[in-house]
Design a protein around this motif. Structure first.
Motif, PDB file in Angstrom:
ATOM      1  N   GLY A   1       0.804  -1.206   0.000  1.00 46.99           N
ATOM      2  CA  GLY A   1       0.000   0.000   0.000  1.00 46.99           C
ATOM      3  C   GLY A   1       0.842   1.264   0.000  1.00 46.99           C
ATOM      4  O   GLY A   1       2.076   1.224  -0.072  1.00 46.99           O
ATOM      5  N   VAL A   2       0.163   2.386   0.092  1.00 51.08           N
ATOM      6  CA  VAL A   2       0.859   3.676   0.096  1.00 51.08           C
ATOM      7  C   VAL A   2       1.830   3.766   1.267  1.00 51.08           C
ATOM      8  O   VAL A   2       2.932   4.310   1.138  1.00 51.08           O
ATOM      9  CB  VAL A   2      -0.163   4.834   0.156  1.00 51.08           C
ATOM     10  N   SER A   3       1.446   3.219   2.420  1.00 53.62           N
ATOM     11  CA  SER A   3       2.327   3.264   3.593  1.00 53.62           C
ATOM     12  C   SER A   3       3.598   2.457   3.381  1.00 53.62           C
ATOM     13  O   SER A   3       4.591   2.652   4.089  1.00 53.62           O
ATOM     14  CB  SER A   3       1.584   2.736   4.829  1.00 53.62           C
TER      15      SER A   3
ATOM     16  N   LYS B   1       2.617  10.919  -2.267  1.00 49.37           N
ATOM     17  CA  LYS B   1       1.771  10.058  -1.431  1.00 49.37           C
ATOM     18  C   LYS B   1       0.502  10.776  -0.993  1.00 49.37           C
ATOM     19  O   LYS B   1      -0.562  10.164  -0.883  1.00 49.37           O
ATOM     20  CB  LYS B   1       2.581   9.552  -0.224  1.00 49.37           C
ATOM     21  N   ALA B   2       0.591  12.087  -0.768  1.00 53.36           N
ATOM     22  CA  ALA B   2      -0.609  12.854  -0.412  1.00 53.36           C
ATOM     23  C   ALA B   2      -1.609  12.843  -1.561  1.00 53.36           C
ATOM     24  O   ALA B   2      -2.825  12.714  -1.348  1.00 53.36           O
ATOM     25  CB  ALA B   2      -0.218  14.283  -0.049  1.00 53.36           C
TER      26      ALA B   2
ATOM     27  N   ARG C   1      -3.254   9.373  -1.690  1.00 50.61           N
ATOM     28  CA  ARG C   1      -4.264   9.207  -0.632  1.00 50.61           C
ATOM     29  C   ARG C   1      -5.526  10.005  -0.949  1.00 50.61           C
ATOM     30  O   ARG C   1      -6.644   9.569  -0.659  1.00 50.61           O
ATOM     31  CB  ARG C   1      -3.685   9.627   0.717  1.00 50.61           C
ATOM     32  N   GLN C   2      -5.348  11.182  -1.535  1.00 45.47           N
ATOM     33  CA  GLN C   2      -6.501  11.991  -1.929  1.00 45.47           C
ATOM     34  C   GLN C   2      -7.321  11.261  -2.984  1.00 45.47           C
ATOM     35  O   GLN C   2      -8.560  11.250  -2.930  1.00 45.47           O
ATOM     36  CB  GLN C   2      -6.016  13.337  -2.470  1.00 45.47           C
TER      37      GLN C   2
ATOM     38  N   LEU D   1      -7.384   7.939  -3.519  1.00 44.57           N
ATOM     39  CA  LEU D   1      -7.991   6.752  -2.903  1.00 44.57           C
ATOM     40  C   LEU D   1      -9.191   7.133  -2.045  1.00 44.57           C
ATOM     41  O   LEU D   1     -10.196   6.405  -2.015  1.00 44.57           O
ATOM     42  CB  LEU D   1      -6.952   6.006  -2.064  1.00 44.57           C
ATOM     43  N   ASP D   2      -9.100   8.275  -1.366  1.00 45.76           N
ATOM     44  CA  ASP D   2     -10.228   8.724  -0.560  1.00 45.76           C
ATOM     45  C   ASP D   2     -11.424   9.066  -1.446  1.00 45.76           C
ATOM     46  O   ASP D   2     -12.573   8.736  -1.116  1.00 45.76           O
ATOM     47  CB  ASP D   2      -9.806   9.954   0.260  1.00 45.76           C
TER      48      ASP D   2
ATOM     49  N   THR E   1     -13.397   6.007  -2.628  1.00 47.66           N
ATOM     50  CA  THR E   1     -14.302   5.332  -1.684  1.00 47.66           C
ATOM     51  C   THR E   1     -15.739   5.790  -1.873  1.00 47.66           C
ATOM     52  O   THR E   1     -16.667   5.104  -1.444  1.00 47.66           O
ATOM     53  CB  THR E   1     -13.878   5.601  -0.225  1.00 47.66           C
TER      54      THR E   1
ATOM     55  N   ASP F   1      -4.600  -0.674  -1.961  1.00 50.91           N
ATOM     56  CA  ASP F   1      -5.267   0.224  -1.020  1.00 50.91           C
ATOM     57  C   ASP F   1      -6.628   0.674  -1.541  1.00 50.91           C
ATOM     58  O   ASP F   1      -7.325   1.429  -0.874  1.00 50.91           O
ATOM     59  CB  ASP F   1      -4.407   1.469  -0.755  1.00 50.91           C
TER      60      ASP F   1
END
Length: 470
Positions: free
Chosen positions: A139-141, A154-155, A158-159, A161-162, A165, A195
């Motif tokens: 995953g991103v982590s 990475k930000a 995550r944006q 991937l959010d 959802t 992710d």
């Protein structure tokens, strides 16, 4: 005993015959006379296969099937039905049965069916294991790096991937990953998959540059038997293999114009047609592509379709080169050093301060891949606990221009800096490096420098060089 089979049958004679036959074939067999008894048994037994009759006292076999699979989704269930009871067989398959048998039961057929069911179960467990291992730290982590460029990337991930959802899983945006060779574009694609909403589905990677153009179409879309000379069997393509998951097209800039048109159709209509087929098939997948080329420039030059380019770049993620990642270089270097140390059984390795300075100063044209592979060689050949600059197998000829000076005896950059060089200093540093590498063995050093022993001794005296410690 081998695998375990649970027999649910209220006919005592038939149940006993099946149990005896299975035990003779080295299977562990248990018998239950009702569905209720079987459910109680399933709490502790965990069989590989459940063989059940449809007509049972109390709960039916179909009802048992649903509740048993809820307890253990990996259980392979085989339904025994009355002769000619087609509807029962259909209902059983809809309820999740692996297969069915009609009565009277032929024991040899039952044995083959159980072996097939166990084989399928083992294959599913194997695939599940590899999928879980593939997903570990994917995953991103799991993307190593704390530098500003990596934090920004990475930000953005995550944006994205959010936002996904709140979207339907079959309507995720196409992503284009751009970055130099060796920067880790595949890891970014894997992070978006594992992710994301499709993490339970397959992740299928296709390196478009590694497959010849005339074969790539068949690899992607599959073919029917006889579609071309060597097509002796029907073959499912990698696009279909990615159905329900993610298709990662690496080196997308290498595909030819003809195939670009078919990829555009796939992106827009989510349909494919196997080579040699007249039937179109719907596929449900997410497409991520990557390239190290300037696709916009290729569009201007007429080498890449503009409509495909605009379709691919809905979301663009730029992976920073290693040279722009600052302290991430040492973070990754220590990570790979520890990783390779475990692999080769050489624990406790660490870099000297001088080695870390070399790692930080080098331009890394091959990026993270070059760093990882270089350190594997370093660990493999390491003789002590400390890794010095002389043990770093860096390729200075690939690094291009370099702004570092030649006054650092541990510098491996042999390109000409913008400020120019002092030739005597270059000669001094070159001789010193070779002497350090050979532990001041004059014969070996002379051979490496293409000099005679006397010529090297003259230069050592002329340059005033002395072995450390003397």
């Amino acid at each position: 005993m081998g695998n375990t089979v649970l027999i649910v049958e209220d006919d005592e004679i038939l149940a006993d015959n099946i149990r005896t036959y299975l035990e003779r074939n080295r299977w562990e067999a248990h018998v239950c006379e009702s569905a209720e008894e079987a459910l109680e048994k399933l709490e502790t037994l965990h069989p590989d296969v459940m063989l059940t009759d449809q007509t049972l006292p109390g709960m039916t076999g179909i009802e048992l099937l649903g509740r048993a699979l809820a307890l253990d989704p990996q259980l392979k269930a085989i339904m025994m039905t009355g002769d000619g009871n087609v509807q029962c067989a259909v209902d059983a398959m809809k309820a999740g049965a692996y297969d069915y048998l009609t009565k009277p039961v032929v024991l040899a057929e039952l044995k083959l069916l159980i072996e097939k069911a166990i084989g399928a179960q083992q294959m599913e467990k194997t695939l599940s294991f590899y999928q879980a291992r593939e997903a570990q730290d994917a995953g991103v982590s799991g993307l190593l790096g704390n530098s500003p460029p990596m934090q920004a990337m990475k930000a953005m991930m995550r944006q994205l991937l959010d936002a996904e959802t709140r979207m339907a899983s079959d309507d995720l945006p196409v992503v284009l990953i751009n970055g130099d060779t060796g920067t880790g574009k595949e890891l970014v694609a894997r992070a978006l998959h594992f992710d994301g909403a499709r993490k339970a589905g397959p992740f299928v990677e296709v390196n478009c540059a590694s497959i010849p153009s005339h074969l790539l179409e068949a690899e992607l879309f599959g073919h029917e038997k006889g579609a071309f000379t060597d097509a002796k069997d029907r073959r499912v393509g990698l696009v279909e293999a990615a159905d329900g998951g993610t298709l990662f097209l690496d080196e997308i800039g290498e595909i030819d114009f003809t195939l670009q048109a078919k990829l555009l159709k796939l992106l827009e209509e989510r349909t494919i047609r196997r080579l040699g087929s007249v039937k179109e098939r719907k596929v449900n997948l997410r497409i991520i592509s990557a390239t190290n080329r300037d696709l916009e420039q290729m569009v201007r030059e007429g080498k890449f379709r503009s409509d495909l380019y605009f379709r691919l770049r809905i979301i663009t993620i730029k992976v920073p080169p290693l040279r722009a990642r600052g302290d991430d270089i040492l973070l990754l270097a220590r990570h790979f050093l520890a990783q390779h140390s475990r692999r080769y059984g050489k624990s406790g390795l660490s870099f000297t301060a001088e080695a870390e300075a070399v790692l930080r100063g080098y331009s890394w044209p091959g990026n993270v891949r070059e760093l990882r592979n270089m350190l594997e060689q370093t660990v493999l050949l390491a003789t002590g606990k400390l890794v010095s600059p002389a043990q770093l197998a860096i390729c200075p000829g690939l690094s291009g221009d370099c702004d570092r000076t030649f006054h650092d005896s541990h510098s491996f950059c042999m390109s000409v800096p913008a400020s120019g060089v002092n030739l005597p200093d270059v000669e001094r540093e070159a001789v010193l490096k070779v002497l350090d590498r050979t532990d001041w063995n004059v014969t070996k050093s002379a051979r490496l420098l293409g000099l005679t022993r006397d010529m090297l001794r003259y230069r050592i005296e002329k340059l005033g060089l002395q072995r450390p410690g003397n």
